[in-house]
Design an enzyme around this catalytic site. Structure first.
Site, PDB file in Angstrom:
ATOM      1  N   GLU A 113      26.212  44.176  20.075  1.00  0.00           N
ATOM      2  CA  GLU A 113      26.267  43.446  21.349  1.00  0.00           C
ATOM      3  C   GLU A 113      25.116  43.910  22.231  1.00  0.00           C
ATOM      4  O   GLU A 113      24.394  44.851  21.882  1.00  0.00           O
ATOM      5  CB  GLU A 113      27.621  43.687  22.035  1.00  0.00           C
ATOM      6  N   HIS A 241      30.057  38.662  33.194  1.00  0.00           N
ATOM      7  CA  HIS A 241      29.717  38.418  31.791  1.00  0.00           C
ATOM      8  C   HIS A 241      28.794  37.200  31.761  1.00  0.00           C
ATOM      9  O   HIS A 241      29.089  36.187  32.397  1.00  0.00           O
ATOM     10  CB  HIS A 241      30.975  38.160  30.976  1.00  0.00           C
ATOM     11  N   ARG A 288      23.931  43.423  30.035  1.00  0.00           N
ATOM     12  CA  ARG A 288      24.575  42.294  30.714  1.00  0.00           C
ATOM     13  C   ARG A 288      24.068  41.980  32.109  1.00  0.00           C
ATOM     14  O   ARG A 288      23.993  40.830  32.509  1.00  0.00           O
ATOM     15  CB  ARG A 288      26.047  42.629  30.844  1.00  0.00           C
ATOM     16  N   HIS A 349      33.844  39.736  35.306  1.00  0.00           N
ATOM     17  CA  HIS A 349      34.414  40.176  34.024  1.00  0.00           C
ATOM     18  C   HIS A 349      34.975  41.589  34.061  1.00  0.00           C
ATOM     19  O   HIS A 349      36.064  41.841  33.551  1.00  0.00           O
ATOM     20  CB  HIS A 349      33.308  40.078  32.984  1.00  0.00           C
ATOM     21  N   ARG A 384      28.280  48.648  32.829  1.00  0.00           N
ATOM     22  CA  ARG A 384      28.951  49.075  31.594  1.00  0.00           C
ATOM     23  C   ARG A 384      28.273  48.502  30.361  1.00  0.00           C
ATOM     24  O   ARG A 384      27.967  47.309  30.295  1.00  0.00           O
ATOM     25  CB  ARG A 384      30.403  48.606  31.618  1.00  0.00           C
TER      26      ARG A 384
HETATM   27  P1  FAD Z   1      44.724  45.961  31.271  1.00  0.00           P
HETATM   28  O1  FAD Z   1      44.653  45.763  29.824  1.00  0.00           O
HETATM   29  O2  FAD Z   1      44.215  44.891  32.130  1.00  0.00           O
HETATM   30  O3  FAD Z   1      46.253  46.226  31.648  1.00  0.00           O
HETATM   31  C1  FAD Z   1      46.646  46.278  32.991  1.00  0.00           C
HETATM   32  C2  FAD Z   1      48.153  46.255  33.040  1.00  0.00           C
HETATM   33  O4  FAD Z   1      48.607  46.563  34.358  1.00  0.00           O
HETATM   34  C3  FAD Z   1      48.743  44.897  32.701  1.00  0.00           C
HETATM   35  O5  FAD Z   1      49.862  45.128  31.889  1.00  0.00           O
HETATM   36  C4  FAD Z   1      49.189  44.358  34.073  1.00  0.00           C
HETATM   37  O6  FAD Z   1      50.227  43.433  34.016  1.00  0.00           O
HETATM   38  C5  FAD Z   1      49.616  45.641  34.737  1.00  0.00           C
HETATM   39  N1  FAD Z   1      49.630  45.611  36.214  1.00  0.00           N
HETATM   40  C6  FAD Z   1      48.608  45.316  37.051  1.00  0.00           C
HETATM   41  N2  FAD Z   1      49.019  45.417  38.324  1.00  0.00           N
HETATM   42  C7  FAD Z   1      50.333  45.786  38.294  1.00  0.00           C
HETATM   43  C8  FAD Z   1      51.318  46.040  39.286  1.00  0.00           C
HETATM   44  N3  FAD Z   1      51.078  45.905  40.600  1.00  0.00           N
HETATM   45  N4  FAD Z   1      52.556  46.398  38.891  1.00  0.00           N
HETATM   46  C9  FAD Z   1      52.855  46.495  37.571  1.00  0.00           C
HETATM   47  N5  FAD Z   1      51.967  46.261  36.584  1.00  0.00           N
HETATM   48  C10 FAD Z   1      50.715  45.909  36.947  1.00  0.00           C
HETATM   49  N6  FAD Z   1      36.236  45.534  26.635  1.00  0.00           N
HETATM   50  C11 FAD Z   1      35.750  46.069  25.506  1.00  0.00           C
HETATM   51  O7  FAD Z   1      35.573  47.279  25.416  1.00  0.00           O
HETATM   52  N7  FAD Z   1      35.490  45.264  24.438  1.00  0.00           N
HETATM   53  C12 FAD Z   1      35.665  43.918  24.462  1.00  0.00           C
HETATM   54  O8  FAD Z   1      35.430  43.240  23.477  1.00  0.00           O
HETATM   55  C13 FAD Z   1      36.146  43.339  25.668  1.00  0.00           C
HETATM   56  N8  FAD Z   1      36.309  41.995  25.747  1.00  0.00           N
HETATM   57  C14 FAD Z   1      36.881  41.477  26.873  1.00  0.00           C
HETATM   58  C15 FAD Z   1      37.153  40.108  26.931  1.00  0.00           C
HETATM   59  C16 FAD Z   1      37.805  39.573  28.025  1.00  0.00           C
HETATM   60  C17 FAD Z   1      38.079  38.088  28.081  1.00  0.00           C
HETATM   61  C18 FAD Z   1      38.187  40.415  29.099  1.00  0.00           C
HETATM   62  C19 FAD Z   1      38.902  39.861  30.287  1.00  0.00           C
HETATM   63  C20 FAD Z   1      37.891  41.770  29.058  1.00  0.00           C
HETATM   64  C21 FAD Z   1      37.237  42.312  27.959  1.00  0.00           C
HETATM   65  N9  FAD Z   1      36.953  43.676  27.881  1.00  0.00           N
HETATM   66  C22 FAD Z   1      36.450  44.203  26.732  1.00  0.00           C
HETATM   67  C23 FAD Z   1      37.393  44.586  28.933  1.00  0.00           C
HETATM   68  C24 FAD Z   1      38.698  45.260  28.472  1.00  0.00           C
HETATM   69  O9  FAD Z   1      39.525  44.305  27.845  1.00  0.00           O
HETATM   70  C25 FAD Z   1      39.448  45.867  29.624  1.00  0.00           C
HETATM   71  O10 FAD Z   1      38.589  46.645  30.412  1.00  0.00           O
HETATM   72  C26 FAD Z   1      40.576  46.768  29.129  1.00  0.00           C
HETATM   73  O11 FAD Z   1      41.384  46.068  28.224  1.00  0.00           O
HETATM   74  C27 FAD Z   1      41.393  47.260  30.294  1.00  0.00           C
HETATM   75  O12 FAD Z   1      42.514  47.915  29.801  1.00  0.00           O
HETATM   76  P2  FAD Z   1      43.525  48.559  30.833  1.00  0.00           P
HETATM   77  O13 FAD Z   1      44.635  49.134  30.038  1.00  0.00           O
HETATM   78  O14 FAD Z   1      42.790  49.448  31.769  1.00  0.00           O
HETATM   79  O15 FAD Z   1      44.027  47.317  31.724  1.00  0.00           O
HETATM   80  C1  SIN Z   2      32.551  40.352  24.672  1.00  0.00           C
HETATM   81  O1  SIN Z   2      33.137  40.181  23.618  1.00  0.00           O
HETATM   82  O2  SIN Z   2      31.484  39.813  24.960  1.00  0.00           O
HETATM   83  C2  SIN Z   2      33.162  41.248  25.698  1.00  0.00           C
HETATM   84  C3  SIN Z   2      32.803  42.630  25.389  1.00  0.00           C
HETATM   85  C4  SIN Z   2      33.050  43.517  26.571  1.00  0.00           C
HETATM   86  O3  SIN Z   2      33.330  43.050  27.663  1.00  0.00           O
HETATM   87  O4  SIN Z   2      32.919  44.725  26.376  1.00  0.00           O
END
Ligand code: FAD
Ligand code: SIN
Length: 524
Positions: A113, A241, A288, A349, A384
């Site tokens: 990537e 993104h 990015r 993003h 990032r």
């Molecule tokens: P999240 O997975 O967002 O979980 C947050 C949790 O908190 C959820 O369960 C939510 O419901 C809960 N929550 C929030 N507020 C409250 C509240 N007030 N009370 C109770 N619960 C609450 N990163 C990569 O490294 N590689 C990738 O390929 C990649 N692709 C991506 C593609 C997309 C479309 C997106 C949107 C993001 C992508 N990212 C990627 C970023 C990555 O997915 C996220 O940064 C990561 O998953 C965040 O994980 P987390 O556990 O911190 O939060």
């Molecule tokens: C993507 O698949 O382009 C998202 C990857 C990322 O946000 O790290």
């Protein structure tokens, strides 16, 4: 009603789930999550998780790529720590049941990537996050010490403030005792007392009008910690993104993974001309911030609504094998990636800044940890590197767990915390007020605090937001608490912090680009 738990976890994405599996060996765990248990940014991650698996890749190369993407302000010690733990943590994810694609020779099929000098992204087709979330939830369900309360919304964390003691950002020794949580099934606000609390609430993409994030991403954790006077940093660095699918009316925006460009997809203007060589020698695979800014510039100077991603020259069988969901999604709106250009636009993003934490995930508030997208560890700096966030979440989930396991031995519950006081808040909200205010916040942030900023735009954003802040605070004090009202309050808080941090940074760096301080000038 009061509940007690050794470990309270707010959020059920990769950060909350991976931490839960570790601490559950040492005490009881209560995980709350505001929607269905799998709803999270994690579930939608496409590209994959970056880790050093085989030569010719090396930790040094991954470290160097991360530092370059971060534009000079990553914490190098943190970068070294996270990257050198990458292999072990990814192997642990695999041991918990996550499946990543392999080549015919049995090695992991590593993708590339933007900003990566080597192929190092482990992935499960183009829905890696879905696979990780599935595997972690399955493992968590099997653990007798973990209770998940879905449809439970954390409103605020509990500190000395709730004991009637005045707390401000200079108060030494602020402590966290748990959280007030709205049970969305009973509509009652419950008090959860805990010895340690993990904030794992993810990002805040919905502070902008167009985002790849699901609707849960409203910055609740950052806002709660900010209100509790904990430290928050780096919020000026909001990552856009470069390639979300241009499909007016669809929200959230569907992501077209950067891995598609890693696979050979090329960015072109609507007249079919390549343009990235004008901006960076790495062209469509530059980091990015550079690609998103280049697209934004092309769209603005040409007056176009999108640019194209050209995949027509790629091998059809391989493309569909690697990106089945993206291919199908495009087909569903009448675009065949093999014969048509794919229209794409940048979309909000990833939140690079967040709750400031040390190398063990400890925030500035005692007994409160933050892991994952809501945290700021120093890994990402000003931008990032793709696929480093899932990695950061598992590395810090591990480190925070080791720390919290020790902390609960010498921590007691704070029984004196009173239950929620609903005095004076008997009126139901008026949805029209909330919806209109939300649109206004998103418009302010998109128009004035987006990919390109200026002093004047930031000043205007600040002034407009102040009005919304005052209106919403008075609504909050007189209205029955609901998720929509709390989310709006949180988004207004997050928008305020982004603007405040952006105004402080008198330079262009990484994702923070301002026309008043062009890159390379010394304005300190
Ligand atoms: P999240 O997975 O967002 O979980 C947050 C949790 O908190 C959820 O369960 C939510 O419901 C809960 N929550 C929030 N507020 C409250 C509240 N007030 N009370 C109770 N619960 C609450 N990163 C990569 O490294 N590689 C990738 O390929 C990649 N692709 C991506 C593609 C997309 C479309 C997106 C949107 C993001 C992508 N990212 C990627 C970023 C990555 O997915 C996220 O940064 C990561 O998953 C965040 O994980 P987390 O556990 O911190 O939060
Ligand atoms: C993507 O698949 O382009 C998202 C990857 C990322 O946000 O790290």
């Amino acid at each position: 009603m009061k509940t007690k738990t050794d470990f309270l976890i707010i959020g059920s994405g990769i950060a909350g789930l991976s931490y839960a599996l570790k601490v559950a060996e040492h005490g009881n765990v209560c995980m709350i999550t505001k929607a269905n248990e799998d709803e999270s940014n994690t579930k939608y991650a496409q590209g994959g998780i970056a880790a050093v698996m085989y030569s010719p890749d090396s930790y040094e190369k991954h470290i160097s790529d991360t530092l370059i993407a971060g534009d000079g302000i990553c914490d190098e010690e943190v970068v070294r720590m996270v990257i050198t733990e990458s292999t072990e943590r990814v192997n642990e994810l695999i041991s918990w049941g996550a499946k990543f694609d392999k080549t015919s020779s049995g090695e992991y099929d590593l993708a590339k990537e933007g900003g990566h000098s080597e192929h190092r992204i482990l992935h499960h087709k183009d829905n890696t996050g879905f696979e990780i979330e599935r595997a972690l939830l399955a493992a968590v369900h099997k653990h007798p010490n973990i209770k998940i309360l879905d449809h439970h919304f954390a409103i605020d964390i509990l500190t000395q403030h709730h004991l009637g003691i005045e707390v401000n950002s200079r108060t030494p020794g602020i402590e966290c005792y748990g959280a007030y949580v709205l049970n969305l099934r009973s509509n009652k606000i419950e008090t959860i007392l805990a010895k340690t609390i993990l904030m794992a609430t993810g990002g805040a993409g919905h502070v902008y009008s167009t985002t790849t994030n699901p609707t849960i991403a409203t910055g609740d954790g950052v806002a709660m910690v900010y209100r509790a006077k904990g430290r928050v940093e780096g919020m000026e660095f909001y990552q856009f993104h470069p390639t979300s699918l241009y499909n007016p009316g669809e929200s959230p925006s569907f992501l077209v993974s950067e891995a598609v460009r890693g696979f050979g997809g090329i960015l072109k203007t609507v007249d079919g001309k390549e343009f990235m060589e004008k901006y960076d020698a790495r062209k469509s695979l530059a980091p990015r911030d550079i690609v998103a800014r280049a697209i934004d510039n092309e769209m603005k100077t040409r007056g176009d609504d999108y640019v194209y991603l050209d995949c027509r020259h790629l091998d059809k069988k391989e493309l569909i094998k690697h990106f089945p969901n993206i291919y199908q999604k495009c087909l569903s709106i009448g675009i065949d990636m093999m014969t048509d250009y794919v229209p794409v636009v940048p979309a909000a993003h990833y939140m690079c800044g967040g709750i400031q934490v040390d190398k063990n995930g400890c925030s500035s508030i005692k007994n409160l940890y933050a892991v994952g997208e809501c945290s700021s560890t120093g890994l990402h700096g000003a931008n990032r590197l793709a696929s480093n966030s899932l990695l950061e979440a598992v590395v810090y989930g591990h480190r925070a767990a080791l720390n919290a396991i020790e902390v609960i031995r010498n921590t007691n519950f704070c029984e004196a915390i009173p239950d929620w006081d609903a005095e004076g808040t008997a009126h139901p909200e008026e949805m029209v007020l909330l919806i209109q205010s939300l649109r206004e916040v998103q418009a302010i942030m998109t128009n004035y605090v987006g990919i390109v900023r200026s002093d004047l735009r930031l000043q205007r954003a600040f002034d407009r937001l102040e009005i919304l802040y005052k209106e919403n605070e008075s609504l909050y004090l007189t209205t029955t608490v609901s998720p929509k009202l709390c989310e709006l309050r949180n988004l207004i808080n997050v928008a305020y912090i982004i603007i405040k941090h952006a105004r402080k940074r008198k330079e262009s760096r990484g994702l923070h680009y301002t026309v008043n301080y062009p890159k390379g000038t010394d304005n300190e």
